[in-house]
Each structure stands twice: as C-alpha cells, then as structure tokens.
Motif scaffolding. Structure first.
Motif, PDB file in Angstrom:
ATOM      1  N   PRO A  67     -55.724  16.374   3.025  1.00 15.90           N
ATOM      2  CA  PRO A  67     -55.500  16.432   1.728  1.00 15.90           C
ATOM      3  C   PRO A  67     -54.942  14.898   1.265  1.00 15.90           C
ATOM      4  N   SER A  68     -55.277  14.956  -0.059  1.00 13.63           N
ATOM      5  CA  SER A  68     -54.837  13.718  -0.894  1.00 13.63           C
ATOM      6  C   SER A  68     -53.362  13.967  -1.387  1.00 13.63           C
ATOM      7  N   ASP A  69     -52.917  13.133  -1.946  1.00 16.10           N
ATOM      8  CA  ASP A  69     -51.524  13.078  -2.653  1.00 16.10           C
ATOM      9  C   ASP A  69     -51.670  14.011  -3.605  1.00 16.10           C
ATOM     10  N   LYS A  70     -52.547  14.005  -4.563  1.00 12.29           N
ATOM     11  CA  LYS A  70     -52.662  15.173  -5.481  1.00 12.29           C
ATOM     12  C   LYS A  70     -52.766  16.483  -4.848  1.00 12.29           C
ATOM     13  N   GLY A  71     -53.512  16.527  -3.866  1.00 11.38           N
ATOM     14  CA  GLY A  71     -53.670  17.871  -3.029  1.00 11.38           C
ATOM     15  C   GLY A  71     -52.156  18.414  -2.371  1.00 11.38           C
ATOM     16  N   MET A 279     -34.395  19.762  -6.888  1.00 12.14           N
ATOM     17  CA  MET A 279     -34.923  18.982  -5.654  1.00 12.14           C
ATOM     18  C   MET A 279     -35.949  18.117  -6.113  1.00 12.14           C
ATOM     19  N   LYS A 280     -36.110  17.036  -5.548  1.00 11.97           N
ATOM     20  CA  LYS A 280     -36.950  15.980  -6.007  1.00 11.97           C
ATOM     21  C   LYS A 280     -38.006  15.603  -4.718  1.00 11.97           C
ATOM     22  N   VAL A 281     -39.217  16.094  -4.954  1.00  8.67           N
ATOM     23  CA  VAL A 281     -40.338  15.605  -3.794  1.00  8.67           C
ATOM     24  C   VAL A 281     -41.346  14.545  -4.481  1.00  8.67           C
ATOM     25  N   ARG A 282     -41.406  13.541  -3.805  1.00  7.08           N
ATOM     26  CA  ARG A 282     -42.155  12.408  -4.475  1.00  7.08           C
ATOM     27  C   ARG A 282     -42.987  12.084  -3.117  1.00  7.08           C
ATOM     28  N   ILE A 283     -44.355  12.132  -3.282  1.00 11.21           N
ATOM     29  CA  ILE A 283     -45.354  12.113  -2.413  1.00 11.21           C
ATOM     30  C   ILE A 283     -46.335  10.767  -2.421  1.00 11.21           C
ATOM     31  N   GLY A 284     -46.411  10.308  -1.430  1.00 10.09           N
ATOM     32  CA  GLY A 284     -47.285   8.960  -1.349  1.00 10.09           C
ATOM     33  C   GLY A 284     -47.029   8.114  -2.671  1.00 10.09           C
ATOM     34  N   THR A 285     -48.332   8.049  -3.317  1.00 12.04           N
ATOM     35  CA  THR A 285     -48.285   7.103  -4.393  1.00 12.04           C
ATOM     36  C   THR A 285     -47.320   7.405  -5.564  1.00 12.04           C
ATOM     37  N   GLU A 286     -47.151   8.707  -5.392  1.00 12.51           N
ATOM     38  CA  GLU A 286     -46.247   8.976  -6.676  1.00 12.51           C
ATOM     39  C   GLU A 286     -44.920   8.008  -6.432  1.00 12.51           C
ATOM     40  N   ASN A 287     -44.578   7.768  -5.182  1.00 12.99           N
ATOM     41  CA  ASN A 287     -43.483   6.442  -5.191  1.00 12.99           C
ATOM     42  C   ASN A 287     -43.804   5.259  -5.641  1.00 12.99           C
ATOM     43  N   GLU A 288     -42.762   4.570  -6.383  1.00 14.58           N
ATOM     44  CA  GLU A 288     -43.003   3.394  -7.333  1.00 14.58           C
ATOM     45  C   GLU A 288     -42.993   2.309  -6.190  1.00 14.58           C
ATOM     46  N   MET A 289     -42.622   2.350  -5.029  1.00 14.69           N
ATOM     47  CA  MET A 289     -42.584   1.229  -4.060  1.00 14.69           C
ATOM     48  C   MET A 289     -44.019   1.252  -3.181  1.00 14.69           C
ATOM     49  N   ASP A 290     -44.564   0.323  -2.897  1.00 16.05           N
ATOM     50  CA  ASP A 290     -45.781   0.006  -2.220  1.00 16.05           C
ATOM     51  C   ASP A 290     -45.383   0.574  -0.575  1.00 16.05           C
ATOM     52  N   GLU A 291     -44.233   0.276  -0.186  1.00 14.14           N
ATOM     53  CA  GLU A 291     -43.809   0.529   1.190  1.00 14.14           C
ATOM     54  C   GLU A 291     -44.016   1.933   1.558  1.00 14.14           C
TER      55      GLU A 291
END
Length: 350
Positions: A67-71, A279-291
């Motif tokens: 899966p990708s982050d979009k998936g 509820m908030k779900v932030r997946i991969g590149t949806e997170n603002e931080m590179d880490e």
C-alpha cells in the motif's frame, strides 16, 4: 476517490495481508486467500490500475504490491473492518485504571502505559494545562524560621508546592493569619482568574505588620500555579519499534528514537489538532515532519466538562493495525473522561 466494488475488495485484501505479513502481496495470494471470485489475471489487472491510481506501489520488479500512504488513507476512511476490543482487553484497561487514582497526572501516565501494552506500539500522552481547574486548598508550613513551604491543591487532585525564603523570622500565628486570608480570597477560583498582584496589594493593606511576608508567599503561589500549567509528557513502549521489520534498518530505527527523544517535536504532535474531538489518523507523508514519513500517528482527545484538555496517541509503522489502535484509543479516552469527572467530583471509589 471513487473506487468500484471490485477494486475496493482487492485493495482491502492487499492491505489486510500486508499489515499481517509485512510482505508484498501478489495476485495469486489474493485469489487464494480471499473469496473475491476473480482469477489471478483479473486481480493482476486491477492491481495495476490501483497502482496507476497511486494506491499501491511495487517495491521491486515482478514483486507483489504494497500500500501507498494514499492507499492506507482509503483503507482507514472507507475499507477497514471496525473492531471492538475483546472482553479481556477491556478488562485489562479497567484493571490498570481501577485503583483509587485521585491525581490527573497519575491517571494519564497509567493510561499511556496500558495503551502501549494493548496495541504493542509506542504510546504518547500529555497532561493538560489545567488553567480552568480551581484552587481548593492553600497551606503555609513553617519549615525554618525564615523558610515557608507553600502547598496548593486543585479540584483536579493536583498538588504542587514551592519553598520560599522570608527576609525576617516569621511566627506560626502570622502564617495562620495569612493562610486564612489567602484561602478566603482564592479557594473556589479558577487558576486562570486568580489575580495575584491584586491579592498582594489587598493583603498588604489588610495585614499591616505582616505585609513584608506577603511578597515571597505570592511568588511561591505563582510558582505552584506555573507548575500546574506546565504539561507532562509520557512515553511508553519506545523500543517496540524494533519488533517491526520496517525498522530493522538501524538508521531508520535511530531516526525514530531520536525523534522520540525530542520533546518539542512530541508536544507539537500531541497538541496539533487537539481542538477537535474526532480521532485523528496521520499516515506517513501526511505528517508534516520528515522524521515521521515512515510512521503513522493516531491520536484521541480527552475532555472534562465537555472541554478538550489533552490527548493520547499511538505511533508506529504505516503498516499499523489501524482498527485495533482506533478501538483502543476510543475506549480508553472514554475511560479517561469518566475518571476525570470522578476526580473533579471528588469520587475516587472503584
């Protein structure tokens, strides 16, 4: 993004398998393990379409898809099967929080620990800035002739203290008079509404000969209130990330641990979006931080008197058991809300 039923079933099957195995998923595996009623060739064509849509990725030529982050986003929002905690899991949470907890920080700390234990991921939680809690008691204790211990207690069960030095020797009788005056003026007030400068001026007028003692005591009260305003952050299960093959690479694991060691980053993560009860779900590149580009963060809020005051969350690889994490955070946030109201009402019984 609109997907027809065939693509939805195939995408769900692939993500379910990848979450469980951490291995790229091929068309034959989907055809064999899932009752989709399609041939491997048809599934392969659909997988190619899903890849073109940016929902799947092919890490290696001739390999299966991941899966990708979009998936994952489509999966979390539309496809995954909602999960409820088992009776054993809910009992573990209740047992962890059932003792006579009467202090907010202790409650949040235990909640963070049990979330990590249930989900097997790293958990984070922050105690709130309790500026709306009210003062219930103020004590002045003479430790030495020129040193006074100030203790304040709030209706959230928070107890803070500060030691101050008095220029002149002070008698217990004087301290008692000052303490009675301050309790009369401050008890019942929300911390954010306490005007310490105004109290100081009024005390100096009323108390006469004892007014020289007032300034250091006011400084000590301000220190106690500032301690309450400062939030605490709890981390549990920081090394659980090593259990996942995605983080067997030492550089990725080191980057993750460095991020967990930076409190400024963690506070930003936990307070971002705290204004909403969802509820908030932030997946991969949806997170603002590179880490966090290889991680997902799921957070839930807790509230008191219908006002959001803090958050608790889980962080792990994007290949996360989202349904279990969401069910766990939803349940424990409701338990926290209940226990917080018990604390505020003074009910700390089981």
């Amino acid at each position: 993004m609109l997907l027809d039923d065939r693509k939805r079933r195939i995408l769900k099957a692939i993500i379910d398998d990848y979450i469980n195995t951490a291995e790229p998923v091929g068309s034959r595996s989907v055809a064999r393990k899932h009752e989709i009623g399609l041939s491997s060739a048809t599934i392969r064509n659909e997988m190619a379409d899903l890849e073109d849509m940016g929902l799947l990725e092919q890490p290696h030529t001739s390999a299966g898809r991941v899966p990708s982050d979009k998936g994952y986003r489509i999966y979390v929002d539309q496809l995954m099967t909602a999960r409820e905690l088992s009776a054993e899991e809910t009992e573990r949470i209740k047992n962890a929080l059932k003792f006579r907890i009467n202090e907010l920080g202790q409650l949040i700390k235990q909640a963070s620990a049990v979330v990590s234990d249930i989900t097997k991921y790293t958990s984070m939680a922050v105690t709130p800035q309790m500026n709306k809690s009210s003062l219930t008691s103020l004590q002045l204790v003479l430790v030495e002739l020129d040193k006074v211990l100030i203790i304040i207690v709030t209706n959230a069960g928070i107890i803070k203290n500060s030691m101050v030095k008095i220029e002149e020797n002070v008698a217990n009788d004087s301290l008692l008079i000052i303490a009675n005056f301050l309790n009369d003026k401050l008890v019942g007030l929300a911390l954010e509404k306490i005007d310490l400068e105004g109290i100081k001026l009024e005390a100096e007028k009323v108390l006469g000969k004892d007014k020289q003692i007032i300034l250091p005591i006011i400084v000590g009260i301000r220190d106690c209130i500032n301690q309450i305003y400062n939030t605490e952050l709890f981390l549990d299960g920081t090394t659980r990330i090593f259990n996942f093959p995605e983080f067997q690479d030492l550089m990725r694991a080191k980057q993750f641990l460095n991020m967990l060691g930076t409190k400024e980053i963690l506070y930003t993560l936990m307070f971002n979006g705290i204004h909403t009860k969802d509820m908030k779900v932030r997946i991969g590149t949806e997170n603002e931080m590179d880490e966090l580009k290889d991680c997902s963060l799921v957070t839930a809020t807790y509230s008191m008197d219908y006002e959001i005051i803090g958050s608790i969350g889980v962080i792990g690889p994007t290949r996360m058991q989202y349904s279990k994490v969401i069910a766990s955070l939803d349940y424990i946030s409701r338990v926290i809300n209940k226990e917080l109201n018990n604390i505020m009402d003074g009910d700390t019984t089981d």
